[in-house]
Design an enzyme around this catalytic site. Structure first.
Site, PDB file in Angstrom:
ATOM      1  N   LYS A 176      61.121   8.085 -14.754  1.00 61.29           N
ATOM      2  CA  LYS A 176      62.445   8.806 -15.357  1.00 61.29           C
ATOM      3  C   LYS A 176      63.411   7.788 -14.740  1.00 61.29           C
ATOM      4  CE  LYS A 176      65.683  12.154 -15.853  1.00 61.29           C
ATOM      5  NZ  LYS A 176      66.501  13.418 -15.047  1.00 61.29           N
ATOM      6  N   ASP A 199      68.835  23.856 -16.609  1.00 64.62           N
ATOM      7  CA  ASP A 199      68.578  23.160 -17.975  1.00 64.62           C
ATOM      8  C   ASP A 199      67.213  23.421 -18.507  1.00 64.62           C
ATOM      9  OD1 ASP A 199      69.425  21.534 -20.268  1.00 64.62           O
ATOM     10  OD2 ASP A 199      69.308  19.832 -19.171  1.00 64.62           O
ATOM     11  N   LEU A 228      52.962  11.184  -0.571  1.00 66.90           N
ATOM     12  CA  LEU A 228      52.532   9.987  -1.368  1.00 66.90           C
ATOM     13  C   LEU A 228      51.197   9.677  -0.902  1.00 66.90           C
ATOM     14  CD1 LEU A 228      55.730   8.013  -1.323  1.00 66.90           C
ATOM     15  CD2 LEU A 228      54.828   9.270  -3.129  1.00 66.90           C
ATOM     16  N   GLY A 229      50.882   9.686   0.604  1.00 69.54           N
ATOM     17  CA  GLY A 229      49.782   9.212   1.071  1.00 69.54           C
ATOM     18  C   GLY A 229      48.467   9.866   0.348  1.00 69.54           C
TER      19      GLY A 229
END
Ligand SMILES: *[C@@H]1O[C@H](CO)[C@@H](O)[C@H](O)[C@H]1NC(C)=O
Ligand SMILES: *[C@@H]1O[C@H](CO)[C@@H](O)[C@H](O)[C@H]1NC(C)=O
Ligand SMILES: *[C@@H]1O[C@H](CO)[C@@H](O)[C@H](O)[C@H]1NC(C)=O
Ligand SMILES: *[C@@H]1O[C@H](CO)[C@@H](O)[C@H](O)[C@H]1NC(C)=O
Ligand SMILES: *[C@@H]1O[C@H](CO)[C@@H](O)[C@H](O)[C@H]1NC(C)=O
Ligand SMILES: *[C@@H]1O[C@H](CO)[C@@H](O)[C@H](O)[C@H]1NC(C)=O
Ligand SMILES: *[C@@H]1O[C@H](CO)[C@@H](O)[C@H](O)[C@H]1NC(C)=O
Ligand SMILES: *[C@@H]1O[C@H](CO)[C@@H](O)[C@H](O)[C@H]1NC(C)=O
Ligand SMILES: *[C@@H]1O[C@H](CO)[C@@H](O)[C@H](O)[C@H]1NC(C)=O
Length: 738
Positions: free
Chosen positions: A466, A563, A454-455
């Site tokens: 979502k 899927d 994330l940084g």
């Protein structure tokens, strides 16, 4: 004769995009003005069966005469006396019999020495002869649209001059005078596009939320064209431009509908039209009525409301709308709350108020403190959501655009509607107020384990969320598995997970944003499919294969997607495919290659027989799904529910039949035909059959598929075409592939 023709051709193919004071354009002489690139023509014409003469602009390079602009639409000329000229005081005038004025360019400034030019954009402009800034016009036809919206043309307002640019329908195909339908931007606190019939609202777009107009997410950027919406103190407008400049696209307000066309294969293909169904009709369900296409009744009261006339809640009564089930007490703030609703087209903004610098919490407080404020929302959903919109009085013209969990592209927003307080208090929404801010999400959640990734985010990165609702069948454990799993995966062909948020029962996954949505949106739609030529499709196929190979073999873990399908392939801004949604993936450690589950999750039409029937899954059940997907990309048809009319076979069975009959190309999406590379197509089809073999062990692995797609394998296992293909199950067996 030849000389005269040459002279004519020379004169009109070169100097003729401009008229000056000495060169008028005359109907009787049949002269026209042609833009430099030949794309547009200005001249006189008679529409439909009419004999009236009009000055107009049409496309110069397509065989179907398509008029995009009319000058004297209110004032036809009944003979061929029309002459367009720049008169000696520099005005652009259209004269008719006895030199009376049929039309004039309403220029604000006069210039002694001006000229008129038809630009390649289709814009007819008047400017001073010696003006140095090429965009400084005394007048331009783009400021006075007829019924057609062209690339680069602004629909909306110039607030400095109060000039409104609005599309107005023709009265009929024979009569370009302004009809009753029009399409433009309705000014106000929170601008939106409104289609009007006379002075009545007929259809609204909902306001712009930073990505789309909330009620028409279909109206958005495609690989072919892009949109921009601008709203500031000087201007409010909506505009599109072509990304694929080789294509021609226009939008038209016709006598009943707004429609967009793209020119393909010698024809105008309709791409979109509005209103598209009953729910688009303005205020169809009345106040607090939510219009839900496909449900019965189509109008349903918003939760907490009931039909105003319950005995007769039927099509004739819907416009009466709904009223509160429990009355609100305004003064007692403890008895007031707001319920969150997702995926609504935002209500009519006539009685709304907007402050772009307030955040959602400030918005809630302000709305809470005003008894007439019935709802609030963010004005912009990008970058974590910002701005405050409030609605006063009854909420009307709501429709359900998306359902929770159906918003992979993050195009929709929440709206908070005033309700009698329920027991749960206001803390239930905490997560949403920190909603898109990844830093806050990291602290607000259980310190997301892979927060180092994330940084690396830069500010303002676009993201997609979502949502997982309780009913999605995905439990918390599966969710956590998905998060830790995807967070570790990085591959060009996988959708990257950026963060997540858990709050009570609600779970949100934050992904990188995929501007073009999912593959099924393109391949299963006749018109949109044309955007994807063969080389693009081939790149998409190879990309999916590489992504799947990474999951199966190249990442540290062996991951079965389970899927894989067209709607789980998302497309980035360069149309690179990215595999999405690992919600039911399983991790296999070490040498475990096969698993068994008593809960088959997946999508019929894509599932391998051993998985659908016995719950057995392995990398080879993904390979089977890949085979189906490949077939769908090649044919442009869905496997599930597509039965070939002539033989009653499903897609795969039909394809196998054609293959055996040595007619494999009959399967190919007709729109691909122009761009086909035969060798690659046959190779893909062959790979698809190998993947679709009944026995998992016969199917190739993904490294084989990836190598073979790129032709790195000398020879494919050849097919003897003598195997069985029963009609009620897929039992294709290519013996040599074993
Ligand atoms: C040119 O046309 C404008 C607009 O009709 C008119 O006001 C002006 O008098 C005309 N100039 C001449 C010289 O006719
Ligand atoms: C044109 O002028 C002539 C002579 O003044 C007049 O008879 C005729 O009616 C005029 N025509 C039009 C269409 O105004
Ligand atoms: C011409 O422009 C003026 C000022 O901009 C405006 O008031 C007038 O309505 C316009 N006339 C037409 C026919 O557009
Ligand atoms: C207007 O557009 C709609 C939708 O594209 C179409 O069905 C209809 O025939 C058009 N009407 C006219 C008069 O062209
Ligand atoms: C809009 O909100 C900001 C931040 O809360 C505030 O400073 C500003 O005064 C507000 N503007 C209006 C017109 O209310
Ligand atoms: C509530 O909002 C309405 C509409 O903006 C405004 O007219 C009214 O003055 C507000 N009332 C209070 C108490 O702020
Ligand atoms: C998350 O990490 C921060 C800083 O390391 C810490 O203060 C906080 O208590 C942690 N929160 C949770 C829920 O673990
Ligand atoms: C994939 O299949 C090829 C050819 O059948 C085989 O050589 C290779 O070892 C397989 N790779 C894996 C990882 O199973
Ligand atoms: C299919 O081909 C194989 C190998 O040539 C052969 O042994 C078999 O008999 C053939 N089957 C049929 C049904 O023709």
């Amino acid at each position: 004769m030849a000389d005269r023709f040459f002279l004519f051709y020379f004169v009109f193919s070169h100097a003729a995009d401009t008229i000056t004071q000495t060169q008028p354009l005359s109907d009787s002489e049949g002269t026209t003005l042609v833009s430099k690139d030949g794309g547009f023509v200005l001249g006189f014409f008679s529409p439909g069966d009419s004999t009236n003469r009009y000055l107009g602009i049409w496309y110069g390079n397509i065989p179907i005469k398509t008029v995009v602009w009319v000058a004297n639409r209110r004032n036809p000329i009944t003979d061929s006396s029309g002459v367009l000229m720049v008169n000696s005081s520099g005005s652009l005038v259209l004269l008719k019999q006895n030199s009376t004025v049929a039309w004039l360019a309403n220029s604000t400034k006069q210039a002694g020495n001006s000229k008129v030019q038809l630009l390649d954009s289709g814009n007819l402009v008047l400017r001073e002869e010696n003006e140095e800034n090429p965009e400084n016009y005394l007048w331009q036809s783009f400021d006075y649209p007829s019924d057609t919206w062209l690339p680069g043309m602004k629909i909306g307002w110039d607030l400095r001059t109060r000039l409104e640019r609005r599309l107005t329908s023709w009265k009929s195909p024979d009569d370009p005078s302004p009809g009753e339908m029009s399409w433009g931007i309705e000014l106000g606190e929170y601008p939106e596009i409104v289609m009007k019939k006379g002075s009545d609202k007929f259809f609204r777009s909902g306001p712009w939320n930073g990505r789309v107009f909330s009620g028409i997410p279909e109206l958005r950027a495609t690989p072919v064209y892009d949109f921009s919406f601008v709203s500031n103190k000087d201007e409010v407008y909506f505009m599109f431009h072509m990304i694929k400049t080789s294509l021609i696209s226009r939008a038209v307000m016709n006598q009943t509908q707004y429609e967009r066309y793209i020119w393909v294969d010698g024809n105008w293909e309709r791409y979109l039209n509005f209103p598209k169904d009953n729910c688009d009709n303005y205020n169809f369900c009345g106040a607090y009525g939510n219009c839900i296409i496909g449900e019965s009744p189509v109008c349903q009261c918003v939760k907490g409301f009931k039909p105003k006339s319950p005995d007769t809640w039927n099509p004739n009564e819907w416009s009466k709308g709904c009223i509160r089930s429990t009355q609100l007490s305004c003064q007692d703030k403890d008895k007031i709350g707001f319920d969150k609703f997702f995926g609504y087209k935002l209500p009519d903004t006539t009685n709304s108020w907007v402050n772009l610098s307030m955040n959602l919490e400030e918005c809630r407080v302000k709305c809470m403190n005003n008894c007439t404020c019935m709802a609030y929302s963010n004005t912009d959903i990008r970058d974590g959501g910002s701005g405050c919109a409030m609605w006063f009085g009854d909420l009307i013209d709501i429709r359900q655009i998306a359902l929770p969990g159906q918003d992979a592209n993050s195009l929709h927003q929440d709206v908070y509607i005033r309700m009698p307080a329920s027991g749960k208090g206001k803390n239930g929404e905490q997560c949403d107020d920190t909603f898109f801010s990844l830093a806050t999400i990291a602290t607000a959640t259980n310190n997301f384990s892979s927060n180092k990734k994330l940084g690396t985010l830069t500010d303002g990165q676009e993201i997609a969320v979502k949502r997982l609702s309780q009913s999605s069948g995905q439990g918390l454990n599966e969710f956590k598995a998905e998060v830790t799993l995807i967070a570790k995966l990085q591959h060009h062909n996988l959708v990257r997970l950026l963060g997540y948020c858990i709050e009570g029962q609600e779970i949100m996954l934050i992904y990188e944003y995929m501007p073009y949505g999912s593959l099924d949106f393109f391949i299963f739609d006749q018109t949109r499919a044309r955007i994807l030529g063969w080389s693009m499709r081939f790149d998409i196929i190879c990309g999916i294969a590489r992504g799947l190979l990474y999951l199966h073999e190249d990442s540290r873990l062996r991951i079965i997607h389970r899927d894989l399908k067209a709607s789980n392939i998302l497309l980035d801004s360069k149309m690179n495919p990215k595999i999405f949604d690992f919600g039911i993936a399983r991790i296999f450690g070490g040498d475990q290659t096969e698993g068994n589950t008593n809960r088959v999750a997946g999508t019929y039409g894509y599932m391998a027989p051993e998985y659908a029937i016995d719950g057995l899954f392995s990398v080879k059940s993904d390979v089977f799904s890949f085979g189906i997907l490949l077939m769908e990309i090649l044919s442009g048809k869905k496997n599930r529910g597509s039965f070939h009319p002539s033989d009653g076979l499903n897609l795969v069975q039909h394809a196998w039949k054609l293959w055996k009959e040595d007619k494999p190309l009959d399967l190919i999406d007709t729109c691909l035909e122009d761009s086909c590379i035969l060798l690659e197509i046959v190779r893909c089809l062959h790979i698809s059959f190998l993947c679709l073999q009944q026995h998992p062990e016969d199917r190739p692995n993904m490294s084989f598929v990836v190598m073979t797609l790129r032709g790195e394998r000398k020879k494919l296992p050849s097919s003897r075409k003598n195997q069985s293909s029963s009609t009620n199950e897929i039992t294709i067996t290519l013996l040599e592939a074993r």
